[in-house]
Design a protein around this motif. Sequence first.
Motif, mmCIF file in Angstrom:
data_model
loop_
_atom_site.group_PDB
_atom_site.id
_atom_site.type_symbol
_atom_site.label_atom_id
_atom_site.label_comp_id
_atom_site.label_asym_id
_atom_site.label_seq_id
_atom_site.Cartn_x
_atom_site.Cartn_y
_atom_site.Cartn_z
ATOM 1 N N VAL A 136 0.874 -1.170 0.000
ATOM 2 C CA VAL A 136 0.000 0.000 0.000
ATOM 3 C C VAL A 136 0.908 1.216 0.000
ATOM 4 N N THR A 137 0.707 2.096 -0.971
ATOM 5 C CA THR A 137 1.471 3.342 -1.072
ATOM 6 C C THR A 137 0.481 4.478 -1.256
ATOM 7 N N GLY A 138 0.569 5.478 -0.408
ATOM 8 C CA GLY A 138 -0.342 6.614 -0.519
ATOM 9 C C GLY A 138 -1.800 6.220 -0.451
ATOM 10 N N GLY A 139 -2.115 5.179 0.315
ATOM 11 C CA GLY A 139 -3.493 4.737 0.454
ATOM 12 C C GLY A 139 -3.992 3.842 -0.661
ATOM 13 N N LYS A 140 -3.146 3.535 -1.654
ATOM 14 C CA LYS A 140 -3.561 2.688 -2.774
ATOM 15 C C LYS A 140 -2.809 1.361 -2.739
ATOM 16 N N LYS A 141 -3.560 0.274 -2.933
ATOM 17 C CA LYS A 141 -2.954 -1.054 -2.962
ATOM 18 C C LYS A 141 -2.381 -1.349 -4.343
ATOM 19 N N SER A 142 -1.259 -2.058 -4.353
ATOM 20 C CA SER A 142 -0.707 -2.521 -5.629
ATOM 21 C C SER A 142 -1.687 -3.510 -6.244
ATOM 22 N N THR A 143 -1.763 -3.520 -7.552
ATOM 23 C CA THR A 143 -2.711 -4.392 -8.244
ATOM 24 C C THR A 143 -2.093 -5.721 -8.646
ATOM 25 N N ARG A 144 -0.790 -5.849 -8.492
ATOM 26 C CA ARG A 144 -0.122 -7.109 -8.814
ATOM 27 C C ARG A 144 0.957 -7.364 -7.772
ATOM 28 N N PRO A 145 1.297 -8.631 -7.540
ATOM 29 C CA PRO A 145 2.332 -8.935 -6.564
ATOM 30 C C PRO A 145 3.692 -8.431 -7.039
ATOM 31 N N LEU A 146 4.469 -7.916 -6.115
ATOM 32 C CA LEU A 146 5.821 -7.461 -6.412
ATOM 33 C C LEU A 146 6.784 -8.591 -6.077
ATOM 34 N N THR A 147 7.628 -8.945 -7.035
ATOM 35 C CA THR A 147 8.486 -10.119 -6.874
ATOM 36 C C THR A 147 9.975 -9.805 -6.939
ATOM 37 N N ALA A 148 10.330 -8.540 -7.072
ATOM 38 C CA ALA A 148 11.738 -8.149 -7.146
ATOM 39 C C ALA A 148 11.945 -6.882 -6.323
ATOM 40 N N LEU A 149 13.100 -6.745 -5.713
ATOM 41 C CA LEU A 149 13.383 -5.564 -4.894
ATOM 42 C C LEU A 149 13.224 -4.278 -5.686
ATOM 43 N N GLY A 150 13.595 -4.278 -6.952
ATOM 44 C CA GLY A 150 13.489 -3.095 -7.793
ATOM 45 C C GLY A 150 12.057 -2.657 -8.042
ATOM 46 N N GLN A 151 11.097 -3.525 -7.779
ATOM 47 C CA GLN A 151 9.685 -3.174 -7.952
ATOM 48 C C GLN A 151 9.104 -2.465 -6.732
ATOM 49 N N LEU A 152 9.785 -2.542 -5.601
ATOM 50 C CA LEU A 152 9.278 -1.900 -4.393
ATOM 51 C C LEU A 152 9.314 -0.391 -4.562
ATOM 52 N N PRO A 153 8.304 0.315 -4.075
ATOM 53 C CA PRO A 153 8.246 1.773 -4.256
ATOM 54 C C PRO A 153 9.354 2.485 -3.486
ATOM 55 N N ALA A 154 9.777 3.624 -4.008
ATOM 56 C CA ALA A 154 10.789 4.442 -3.342
ATOM 57 C C ALA A 154 10.198 5.163 -2.134
ATOM 58 N N GLU A 155 8.920 5.519 -2.221
ATOM 59 C CA GLU A 155 8.260 6.219 -1.121
ATOM 60 C C GLU A 155 7.850 5.207 -0.035
ATOM 61 N N PRO A 156 7.525 5.686 1.164
ATOM 62 C CA PRO A 156 7.112 4.776 2.234
ATOM 63 C C PRO A 156 5.919 3.915 1.810
ATOM 64 N N PHE A 157 5.932 2.668 2.253
ATOM 65 C CA PHE A 157 4.858 1.737 1.915
ATOM 66 C C PHE A 157 4.634 0.773 3.067
ATOM 67 N N GLU A 158 3.484 0.115 3.042
ATOM 68 C CA GLU A 158 3.152 -0.931 3.996
ATOM 69 C C GLU A 158 2.837 -2.199 3.215
ATOM 70 N N ILE A 159 3.151 -3.339 3.801
ATOM 71 C CA ILE A 159 2.891 -4.629 3.164
ATOM 72 C C ILE A 159 1.539 -5.151 3.645
ATOM 73 N N PHE A 160 0.664 -5.494 2.684
ATOM 74 C CA PHE A 160 -0.641 -6.043 3.047
ATOM 75 C C PHE A 160 -0.802 -7.501 2.625
ATOM 76 N N ASP A 161 0.093 -8.007 1.788
ATOM 77 C CA ASP A 161 -0.036 -9.354 1.229
ATOM 78 C C ASP A 161 1.345 -9.996 1.195
ATOM 79 N N VAL A 162 1.464 -11.211 1.717
ATOM 80 C CA VAL A 162 2.733 -11.936 1.699
ATOM 81 C C VAL A 162 2.489 -13.336 1.159
ATOM 82 N N VAL A 163 3.248 -13.694 0.137
ATOM 83 C CA VAL A 163 3.258 -15.057 -0.383
ATOM 84 C C VAL A 163 4.690 -15.551 -0.239
#
Length: 85
Positions: free
Chosen positions: A11-38
């Motif tokens: 979740v970044t800026g109140g919006k959830k990612s629409t697809r799973p992030l699978t690489a460190l480079g995909q993580l947002p630069a701004e602060p974020f929270e994790i809502f889904d873990v696989v």
Amino acid sequence: IVQSGGAVGVVTGGKKSTRPLTALGQLPAEPFEIFDVVAPAEWKVRDEDLPRLGSLKSLEWLQLYSPVITDAGIDRFTRSPAAAA
């Protein structure tokens, strides 16, 4: 988790990612929270791993394939911030 072959939803800026992030480079630069873990299938989640997962206050979904968790570990996790969400 991502470095081990798993995926997260953030979740970044109140919006959830629409697809799973699978690489460190995909993580947002701004602060974020994790809502889904696989977790990756080869990651043997143990009791000692649960405090890190339980500290994720926005966690809504946790998928584990090969956990090696005791009843005591589950009991502690269910009392964590993640389980209260």
